[in-house]
Enzyme design. Structure first.
Site, PDB file in Angstrom:
ATOM      1  N   GLY A   1      -8.721  -0.516  41.385  1.00  0.00           N
ATOM      2  CA  GLY A   1     -10.058   0.064  41.249  1.00  0.00           C
ATOM      3  C   GLY A   1      -9.944   1.564  41.033  1.00  0.00           C
ATOM      4  O   GLY A   1      -8.851   2.143  41.087  1.00  0.00           O
TER       5      GLY A   1
ATOM      6  N   HIS B   1      -0.725   4.318   0.996  1.00  0.00           N
ATOM      7  CA  HIS B   1      -1.243   5.188   2.039  1.00  0.00           C
ATOM      8  C   HIS B   1      -0.422   5.073   3.314  1.00  0.00           C
ATOM      9  O   HIS B   1      -0.051   3.980   3.727  1.00  0.00           O
ATOM     10  CB  HIS B   1      -2.706   4.840   2.346  1.00  0.00           C
ATOM     11  CG  HIS B   1      -3.679   5.443   1.371  1.00  0.00           C
ATOM     12  ND1 HIS B   1      -4.406   6.571   1.656  1.00  0.00           N
ATOM     13  CD2 HIS B   1      -4.018   5.095   0.123  1.00  0.00           C
ATOM     14  CE1 HIS B   1      -5.181   6.876   0.613  1.00  0.00           C
ATOM     15  NE2 HIS B   1      -4.952   5.989  -0.331  1.00  0.00           N
TER      16      HIS B   1
ATOM     17  N   MET C   1       5.210   8.751 -17.227  1.00  0.00           N
ATOM     18  CA  MET C   1       5.983   9.666 -18.064  1.00  0.00           C
ATOM     19  C   MET C   1       5.145  10.179 -19.244  1.00  0.00           C
ATOM     20  O   MET C   1       5.402  11.264 -19.774  1.00  0.00           O
ATOM     21  CB  MET C   1       7.248   8.973 -18.579  1.00  0.00           C
ATOM     22  CG  MET C   1       8.332   8.770 -17.525  1.00  0.00           C
ATOM     23  SD  MET C   1       8.987  10.309 -16.858  1.00  0.00           S
ATOM     24  CE  MET C   1       9.758  11.023 -18.329  1.00  0.00           C
TER      25      MET C   1
ATOM     26  N   SER D   1      -3.842   1.386  39.099  1.00  0.00           N
ATOM     27  CA  SER D   1      -3.264   0.448  38.109  1.00  0.00           C
ATOM     28  C   SER D   1      -4.279   0.142  37.011  1.00  0.00           C
ATOM     29  O   SER D   1      -4.816  -0.959  36.949  1.00  0.00           O
ATOM     30  CB  SER D   1      -2.767  -0.831  38.775  1.00  0.00           C
ATOM     31  OG  SER D   1      -3.734  -1.400  39.623  1.00  0.00           O
TER      32      SER D   1
ATOM     33  N   LYS E   1      -9.941   1.370  47.889  1.00  0.00           N
ATOM     34  CA  LYS E   1      -8.778   0.466  47.884  1.00  0.00           C
ATOM     35  C   LYS E   1      -7.917   0.651  49.134  1.00  0.00           C
ATOM     36  O   LYS E   1      -7.605  -0.305  49.844  1.00  0.00           O
ATOM     37  CB  LYS E   1      -7.911   0.728  46.637  1.00  0.00           C
ATOM     38  CG  LYS E   1      -8.591   0.520  45.325  1.00  0.00           C
ATOM     39  CD  LYS E   1      -7.639   0.754  44.163  1.00  0.00           C
ATOM     40  CE  LYS E   1      -7.064   2.175  44.149  1.00  0.00           C
ATOM     41  NZ  LYS E   1      -8.087   3.207  44.000  1.00  0.00           N
ATOM     42  N   SER E   2      -7.500   1.896  49.378  1.00  0.00           N
ATOM     43  CA  SER E   2      -6.584   2.170  50.492  1.00  0.00           C
ATOM     44  C   SER E   2      -7.241   1.864  51.830  1.00  0.00           C
ATOM     45  O   SER E   2      -6.593   1.331  52.748  1.00  0.00           O
ATOM     46  CB  SER E   2      -6.123   3.632  50.446  1.00  0.00           C
ATOM     47  OG  SER E   2      -5.368   3.882  49.278  1.00  0.00           O
TER      48      SER E   2
ATOM     49  N   PRO F   1       0.809  -1.220   0.000  1.00  0.00           N
ATOM     50  CA  PRO F   1       0.000   0.000   0.000  1.00  0.00           C
ATOM     51  C   PRO F   1       0.841   1.268   0.000  1.00  0.00           C
ATOM     52  O   PRO F   1       1.940   1.304   0.553  1.00  0.00           O
ATOM     53  CB  PRO F   1      -0.801  -0.108   1.307  1.00  0.00           C
ATOM     54  CG  PRO F   1      -0.674  -1.529   1.736  1.00  0.00           C
ATOM     55  CD  PRO F   1       0.630  -2.011   1.218  1.00  0.00           C
TER      56      PRO F   1
END
Length: 636
Positions: free
Chosen positions: A474, A120, A173, A548, A480-481, A118
């Protein structure tokens, strides 16, 4: 003569013709080449013309081609040659090439496999695929347009991949009146660029793919051109085999051939050199040595095998050898390392993230690899080295790569097969990059694991517990903590040895240099994962509370740990609930546009698909969740 007898005779004649055809072409050399360049330069038309003029189109194909040409409204021509290779419906509708189209044809002098690639920019990755096995590249330029950015990009890739022969085909050409002045101007412009990127020689030919000028027959409209026609050049160009016999013997093992208890051989394709029965060989990376007992093929045993031949090798001794190993000349084995300098051609819509683990596949070897921040990115127009923190689609850059175990390799300049690789996304299995190894980093040879007397098992036994990484993930505000802190309090009260790594706390020290871009988030988790693994070596139960957001990085940390030592805890809190808590005011800032790259707002969160523990905070209190997690950890 009965009708049945007549059919048998016809079948016999057909078989005889096929055998004669195969015998005629069996011993001809094979040239693999690609056509490349910018969009609409006439690549597909050129290949169609080559097939047509080489008499490689059957009558029924020709009839269908004529019909299709009328259907798409070919202007001034009975046949649209591009339709011979533009096979996809989307290609015919748009008049462009999207995929790589391979075609075989032959002349009295040589056999050919041509890849129409290709033009492109969007499909540059497909061009790389076609170029990876080519002996020659035909770079087309529209005489009206001259040298364009995609011409430069494809030329750079052609040189980068080490294609030894380059043809500059100045096409159309006829649309510039067969002007020698225009042709000379384009060749001069291209020569200046080619020299700047290291292309020392190329063959320039003025052509018209549509009219057939200088394709097979010489053009009557360009009597000022005295060079070969394109077909004449393709038939005569010498083939440069970089895996020639003078290179040391190498054969990557594809599979262990064991049809019965009396036979054990190792199958693969010889990538370089020559091997004979009785030759001393070494299996890398194990380093075990033996001698070649026999070289087996379907047609019988061979006296020797050379580059390009697929064979099965048996040893005189029973030594360890498996898929991914490389059988090599005993006195000249390939290198083995786990850190390299490489050039990457990025082929994915998603940008490259330094520190993210990818699957690296080199021949029959497959390892996990991580990429450093690029040393530089290449400007394909100027060959200038640009500072860059990542690589985006079609970008070319130089990066260091480290692997999770040693890789057998050669420099790509010495051996395409042993030095070229691909990178695969671990979650989607999509090929994201093609790479070329330059050399092993010296640090990979100088850094070794230090043996210690007190190992992780001794540390764990002293503490009377099984080391674990309990990974809380999460959204921000999910809890979480809070839950992780309660879990550690319960473990501590039971006399367990643990440590809590919290996302905010770590960013005050170890990761204070990192921001919140996708690349920085990947590096943040990579560092935390390594620290957590070291803490488990000390026998600790490690609790981590990090958003995370990416599955790949959580999977990376899981892979660092032994089976059963990574416990993923998904604190599953809906976005609206997490946002309603917003104890730090972060969601409010993100909604106001004051906080960029905030997970859940303008940065994605990839929820776990198979977490060991899922905590639904709408249905369970933090205290109950902590109790459930502790019960899980102490179950065994």
């Amino acid at each position: 003569m009965t009708e049945q007898t007549h059919e048998y005779k016809v079948d016999a004649l057909i078989a005889e013709d096929i055998d004669a055809y195969l015998a005629k072409h069996q011993h001809k050399t094979m040239l693999r080449f690609i056509t490349c360049g910018s969009v609409d330069d006439g690549k597909s038309t050129l290949i169609g013309r080559l097939l047509y003029d080489s008499k490689m189109i059957f009558e029924d194909q020709l009839a269908t081609l004529s019909k299709d040409s009328k259907a798409v409204g070919t202007q001034g021509q009975e046949i649209d040659f591009a339709l011979l290779v533009d096979g996809l419906a989307a290609e015919r509708e748009q008049g462009i090439t999207i995929d790589v189209a391979y075609r075989f044809f032959a002349t009295d002098k040589r056999k050919f496999i041509v890849a129409d690639t290709p033009g492109h920019e969007q499909y540059t990755r497909n061009m790389v695929t076609g170029a990876s096995t080519a002996d020659l590249a035909v770079i087309l330029i529209d005489a009206r347009q001259g040298v364009l950015t995609q011409t430069r990009r494809h030329s750079y890739i052609v040189n980068l991949l080490g294609i030894p022969n380059v043809v500059l085909a100045v096409n159309k050409m006829d649309l510039v009146g067969y002007s020698q002045e225009r042709y000379d101007e384009i060749v001069a412009d291209y020569r200046a660029f080619a020299e700047s990127i290291g292309i020392k020689e190329f063959t320039a030919i003025p052509i018209s793919g549509l009219r057939g000028d200088n394709i097979v027959e010489r053009s009557t409209g360009m009597d000022w051109y005295y060079g070969p026609t394109l077909m004449a050049h393709l038939e005569e160009v010498p083939l440069t085999d970089r895996s020639a016999r003078e290179r040391p013997f190498r054969m990557p093992v594809q599979w262990v051939n064991r049809p019965n208890l009396d036979f054990r051989g190792f199958s693969g394709t010889v990538s370089s050199g020559m091997v004979r029965p009785g030759d001393a060989v070494r299996v890398v990376p194990s380093g075990k040595t033996s001698t070649v007992k026999s070289i087996v093929t379907y047609d019988g045993d061979l006296d020797s095998a050379i580059a390009g031949q697929a064979v099965t090798i048996t040893f005189a001794d029973e030594i360890d050898c498996s898929r991914g190993s490389v059988i090599a000349a005993a006195d000249m084995p390939p290198e083995v390392a786990d850190q390299f300098e490489t050039t990457l051609i990025w082929m994915d819509e998603a940008e490259m993230l330094p520190g993210r683990p990818y699957i690296l596949q080199l021949g029959t070897q497959s390892v996990t690899a991580t990429i450093t921040e690029p040393k530089f990115e290449v400007n394909v127009n100027t060959a200038e080295h640009l500072a860059s923190r990542t690589l985006k689609l079609n970008a070319i850059g130089v990066c260091n790569i480290s692997t999770d175990r040693p890789l057998v390799f050669e420099s790509y300049d010495d051996d395409r097969t042993m030095g070229g690789f691909i990178l695969i996304d671990r979650m989607t299995n999509a090929t994201v990059a093609a790479g070329l190894i330059h050399f092993a980093l010296r640090r990979s040879q100088n850094i070794h694991w230090q043996a210690v007397d007190i190992d992780r098992d001794a540390h764990a036994a002293q503490k009377g517990q099984k080391p674990r990484v309990v990974w809380f993930t999460g959204l921000s505000g999910s809890g979480k903590s809070t839950i992780a802190n309660l879990v550690e309090k319960k473990l501590h009260s039971m006399g367990r040895h643990s440590f809590l790594l919290d996302g905010d706390n770590v960013r005050h020290g170890l990761n204070r240099d990192l921001g919140f871009t996708d690349a920085d988030r990947v590096e943040n988790i990579r560092r935390v994962g390594e620290v957590a693994r070291l803490m488990t070596d000390a026998g600790l139960i490690v609790l981590t509370a990090f958003i995370s957001p990416f599955q790949s990085e959580r999977r990376m940390v899981r892979d660092l740990m032994a089976e059963g030592e990574f416990v993923e805890v998904f604190v599953d809190t809906p976005l609206d609930v997490a946002e309603s808590r917003d104890v730090k005011g972060l969601y409010k800032k993100a909604r106001a546009g004051q906080l960029k790259n905030f997970t859940g707002i303008d940065s994605p969160y990839e929820a776990p698909e198979s977490a060991e523990i899922v905590v639904n905070t709408n249905e369970m209190s933090a205290e109950a969740a902590a109790e459930m997690i502790v019960d899980y950890l102490l179950r065994d």
